[in-house]
Design a protein around this motif. Structure first.
Motif, PDB file in Angstrom:
ATOM      1  N   VAL A   2       6.576  27.194 -13.852  1.00  0.00           N
ATOM      2  CA  VAL A   2       5.382  26.427 -13.539  1.00  0.00           C
ATOM      3  C   VAL A   2       4.215  27.394 -13.409  1.00  0.00           C
ATOM      4  CG1 VAL A   2       5.739  26.481 -11.035  1.00  0.00           C
ATOM      5  CG2 VAL A   2       4.396  24.631 -12.068  1.00  0.00           C
ATOM      6  N   TYR A   3       3.037  26.932 -13.812  1.00  0.00           N
ATOM      7  CA  TYR A   3       1.839  27.751 -13.779  1.00  0.00           C
ATOM      8  C   TYR A   3       0.755  27.048 -12.978  1.00  0.00           C
ATOM      9  CZ  TYR A   3       4.201  29.732 -17.857  1.00  0.00           C
ATOM     10  OH  TYR A   3       5.126  30.291 -18.709  1.00  0.00           O
ATOM     11  N   LEU A   4      -0.125  27.837 -12.425  1.00  0.00           N
ATOM     12  CA  LEU A   4      -1.306  27.306 -11.765  1.00  0.00           C
ATOM     13  C   LEU A   4      -2.508  28.088 -12.267  1.00  0.00           C
ATOM     14  CD1 LEU A   4      -2.294  25.237  -9.638  1.00  0.00           C
ATOM     15  CD2 LEU A   4      -2.267  27.125  -7.987  1.00  0.00           C
ATOM     16  N   GLN A   5      -3.321  27.436 -13.093  1.00  0.00           N
ATOM     17  CA  GLN A   5      -4.558  28.028 -13.574  1.00  0.00           C
ATOM     18  C   GLN A   5      -5.650  27.712 -12.574  1.00  0.00           C
ATOM     19  OE1 GLN A   5      -5.205  29.972 -16.422  1.00  0.00           O
ATOM     20  NE2 GLN A   5      -7.166  30.257 -15.371  1.00  0.00           N
ATOM     21  N   MET A   6      -6.247  28.741 -12.004  1.00  0.00           N
ATOM     22  CA  MET A   6      -7.247  28.586 -10.965  1.00  0.00           C
ATOM     23  C   MET A   6      -8.581  29.103 -11.485  1.00  0.00           C
ATOM     24  SD  MET A   6      -5.091  29.712  -7.565  1.00  0.00           S
ATOM     25  CE  MET A   6      -4.969  31.422  -8.094  1.00  0.00           C
ATOM     26  N   ASN A   7      -9.543  28.207 -11.604  1.00  0.00           N
ATOM     27  CA  ASN A   7     -10.876  28.546 -12.068  1.00  0.00           C
ATOM     28  C   ASN A   7     -11.892  28.284 -10.969  1.00  0.00           C
ATOM     29  OD1 ASN A   7      -9.856  29.100 -14.690  1.00  0.00           O
ATOM     30  ND2 ASN A   7     -10.081  26.945 -15.284  1.00  0.00           N
ATOM     31  N   SER A   8     -13.068  28.853 -11.137  1.00  0.00           N
ATOM     32  CA  SER A   8     -14.161  28.668 -10.181  1.00  0.00           C
ATOM     33  C   SER A   8     -13.702  28.916  -8.752  1.00  0.00           C
ATOM     34  CB  SER A   8     -14.753  27.259 -10.323  1.00  0.00           C
ATOM     35  OG  SER A   8     -15.228  27.027 -11.628  1.00  0.00           O
ATOM     36  N   LEU A   9     -13.032  30.017  -8.561  1.00  0.00           N
ATOM     37  CA  LEU A   9     -12.441  30.311  -7.256  1.00  0.00           C
ATOM     38  C   LEU A   9     -13.507  30.516  -6.191  1.00  0.00           C
ATOM     39  CD1 LEU A   9      -9.527  32.543  -8.479  1.00  0.00           C
ATOM     40  CD2 LEU A   9      -9.267  30.521  -7.023  1.00  0.00           C
ATOM     41  N   LYS A  10     -13.168  30.066  -4.993  1.00  0.00           N
ATOM     42  CA  LYS A  10     -14.044  30.160  -3.843  1.00  0.00           C
ATOM     43  C   LYS A  10     -13.379  30.996  -2.755  1.00  0.00           C
ATOM     44  CE  LYS A  10     -15.626  25.410  -4.664  1.00  0.00           C
ATOM     45  NZ  LYS A  10     -15.727  24.046  -4.069  1.00  0.00           N
ATOM     46  N   PRO A  11     -14.161  31.583  -1.852  1.00  0.00           N
ATOM     47  CA  PRO A  11     -13.551  32.341  -0.758  1.00  0.00           C
ATOM     48  C   PRO A  11     -12.540  31.527   0.046  1.00  0.00           C
ATOM     49  CG  PRO A  11     -15.880  32.842  -0.877  1.00  0.00           C
ATOM     50  CD  PRO A  11     -15.630  31.725  -1.860  1.00  0.00           C
ATOM     51  N   GLU A  12     -12.773  30.232   0.191  1.00  0.00           N
ATOM     52  CA  GLU A  12     -11.848  29.405   0.942  1.00  0.00           C
ATOM     53  C   GLU A  12     -10.521  29.175   0.238  1.00  0.00           C
ATOM     54  OE1 GLU A  12     -15.395  26.620  -0.154  1.00  0.00           O
ATOM     55  OE2 GLU A  12     -15.063  28.758   0.237  1.00  0.00           O
ATOM     56  N   ASP A  13     -10.406  29.612  -1.017  1.00  0.00           N
ATOM     57  CA  ASP A  13      -9.125  29.573  -1.710  1.00  0.00           C
ATOM     58  C   ASP A  13      -8.226  30.740  -1.317  1.00  0.00           C
ATOM     59  OD1 ASP A  13      -9.696  27.227  -3.271  1.00  0.00           O
ATOM     60  OD2 ASP A  13     -10.913  28.469  -4.607  1.00  0.00           O
TER      61      ASP A  13
END
Length: 124
Positions: A78-89
Protein backbone atom coordinates in the motif's frame (compact mmCIF):
# COMPACT_ATOMS: atom_id res chain seq x y z
CA UNK A 1 2.90 -14.15 11.29
CA UNK A 2 2.39 -11.19 9.00
CA UNK A 3 5.00 -8.47 8.95
CA UNK A 4 4.68 -4.93 7.62
CA UNK A 5 7.69 -2.87 6.56
CA UNK A 6 7.30 0.85 5.96
CA UNK A 7 9.53 3.26 4.09
CA UNK A 8 9.52 6.70 2.53
CA UNK A 9 9.42 9.02 5.50
CA UNK A 10 11.69 11.99 5.90
CA UNK A 11 12.02 15.73 6.24
CA UNK A 12 10.27 18.01 3.76
CA UNK A 13 9.42 21.69 3.54
CA UNK A 14 5.83 22.91 3.70
CA UNK A 15 4.19 22.39 0.32
CA UNK A 16 6.44 19.47 -0.48
CA UNK A 17 5.58 15.85 -1.18
CA UNK A 18 6.43 12.40 0.12
CA UNK A 19 5.40 8.91 -0.89
CA UNK A 20 5.14 6.25 1.81
CA UNK A 21 5.25 2.54 1.07
CA UNK A 22 4.21 -0.43 3.17
CA UNK A 23 4.81 -4.03 2.13
CA UNK A 24 3.18 -6.97 3.87
CA UNK A 25 4.92 -10.32 3.99
CA UNK A 26 4.43 -13.73 5.54
CA UNK A 27 1.88 -16.44 5.05
CA UNK A 28 -0.96 -14.27 3.77
CA UNK A 29 -4.15 -15.79 2.48
CA UNK A 30 -5.91 -12.52 1.79
CA UNK A 31 -5.90 -8.89 2.84
CA UNK A 32 -9.23 -7.19 3.40
CA UNK A 33 -7.94 -3.69 4.03
CA UNK A 34 -4.76 -1.70 4.42
CA UNK A 35 -4.49 1.74 5.90
CA UNK A 36 -2.30 4.49 7.20
CA UNK A 37 -2.46 5.99 10.67
CA UNK A 38 -0.39 8.72 12.27
CA UNK A 39 0.50 9.82 15.76
CA UNK A 40 1.91 13.20 16.69
CA UNK A 41 3.54 13.87 20.08
CA UNK A 42 0.93 14.09 22.81
CA UNK A 43 -1.85 13.06 20.44
CA UNK A 44 -3.87 9.92 19.89
CA UNK A 45 -3.20 7.76 16.88
CA UNK A 46 -5.61 8.72 14.12
CA UNK A 47 -6.72 7.20 10.86
CA UNK A 48 -5.32 8.96 7.80
CA UNK A 49 -6.53 6.78 4.95
CA UNK A 50 -7.73 3.25 4.29
CA UNK A 51 -8.29 1.16 1.18
CA UNK A 52 -10.26 -2.08 1.05
CA UNK A 53 -9.77 -5.13 -1.11
CA UNK A 54 -12.58 -3.86 -3.30
CA UNK A 55 -10.82 -0.57 -3.89
CA UNK A 56 -12.97 1.74 -1.79
CA UNK A 57 -11.12 4.54 -0.05
CA UNK A 58 -11.68 6.71 3.00
CA UNK A 59 -9.66 9.71 4.14
CA UNK A 60 -9.49 11.88 7.18
CA UNK A 61 -11.01 15.28 6.49
CA UNK A 62 -7.69 16.95 7.21
CA UNK A 63 -5.96 15.22 4.28
CA UNK A 64 -8.69 15.06 1.65
CA UNK A 65 -7.54 16.53 -1.62
CA UNK A 66 -3.89 16.29 -0.61
CA UNK A 67 -3.22 12.61 0.12
CA UNK A 68 -3.93 9.61 -2.08
CA UNK A 69 -3.89 5.98 -0.95
CA UNK A 70 -3.30 3.23 -3.48
CA UNK A 71 -2.40 -0.44 -3.52
CA UNK A 72 -0.50 -3.08 -5.43
CA UNK A 73 -2.42 -6.26 -4.71
CA UNK A 74 0.10 -8.54 -6.40
CA UNK A 75 2.79 -7.45 -3.94
CA UNK A 76 0.57 -6.78 -0.91
CA UNK A 77 1.79 -3.22 -0.85
CA UNK A 78 0.00 0.00 0.00
CA UNK A 79 1.18 3.52 -0.78
CA UNK A 80 0.37 6.94 0.54
CA UNK A 81 1.13 9.84 -1.78
CA UNK A 82 1.27 13.00 0.31
CA UNK A 83 1.19 16.35 -1.47
CA UNK A 84 0.95 19.93 -0.24
CA UNK A 85 2.33 18.90 3.11
CA UNK A 86 1.73 21.09 6.12
CA UNK A 87 3.58 21.33 9.45
CA UNK A 88 0.55 19.78 11.14
CA UNK A 89 1.14 16.63 9.09
CA UNK A 90 4.26 16.00 11.15
CA UNK A 91 3.87 12.64 12.88
CA UNK A 92 4.97 9.05 12.94
CA UNK A 93 3.02 7.25 10.25
CA UNK A 94 2.01 3.63 10.78
CA UNK A 95 0.76 1.10 8.28
CA UNK A 96 -1.94 -1.40 9.19
CA UNK A 97 -3.22 -4.46 7.39
CA UNK A 98 -5.96 -6.88 8.27
CA UNK A 99 -7.19 -10.02 6.64
CA UNK A 100 -6.46 -13.74 6.83
CA UNK A 101 -3.15 -15.52 7.23
CA UNK A 102 -2.35 -19.10 6.32
CA UNK A 103 -1.62 -21.13 3.22
CA UNK A 104 -5.08 -22.51 2.52
CA UNK A 105 -8.71 -21.71 2.98
CA UNK A 106 -9.09 -24.17 5.85
CA UNK A 107 -5.88 -23.15 7.62
CA UNK A 108 -6.56 -19.45 7.48
CA UNK A 109 -6.80 -17.28 10.58
CA UNK A 110 -7.66 -13.60 10.93
CA UNK A 111 -4.87 -11.13 11.53
CA UNK A 112 -4.27 -7.46 12.14
CA UNK A 113 -0.67 -6.25 11.90
CA UNK A 114 1.11 -2.93 12.32
CA UNK A 115 4.27 -1.58 10.81
CA UNK A 116 7.12 -0.12 12.83
CA UNK A 117 6.31 3.47 11.92
CA UNK A 118 8.11 6.00 9.76
CA UNK A 119 8.75 9.60 10.74
CA UNK A 120 7.38 12.40 8.58
CA UNK A 121 8.55 15.89 9.48
CA UNK A 122 7.28 18.98 7.67
CA UNK A 123 9.30 22.04 8.57
CA UNK A 124 10.91 25.05 6.98
Amino acid sequence: QVQLVESGGGLVQPGGSLRLSCAASGSIFSINAMGWYRQAPGKQRELVAVITSGGSRNYADSVKGRFTISRDNANNTVYLQMNSLKPEDTAVYYCNAEGYRGSTYYARRPFSSWGQGTQVTVSS
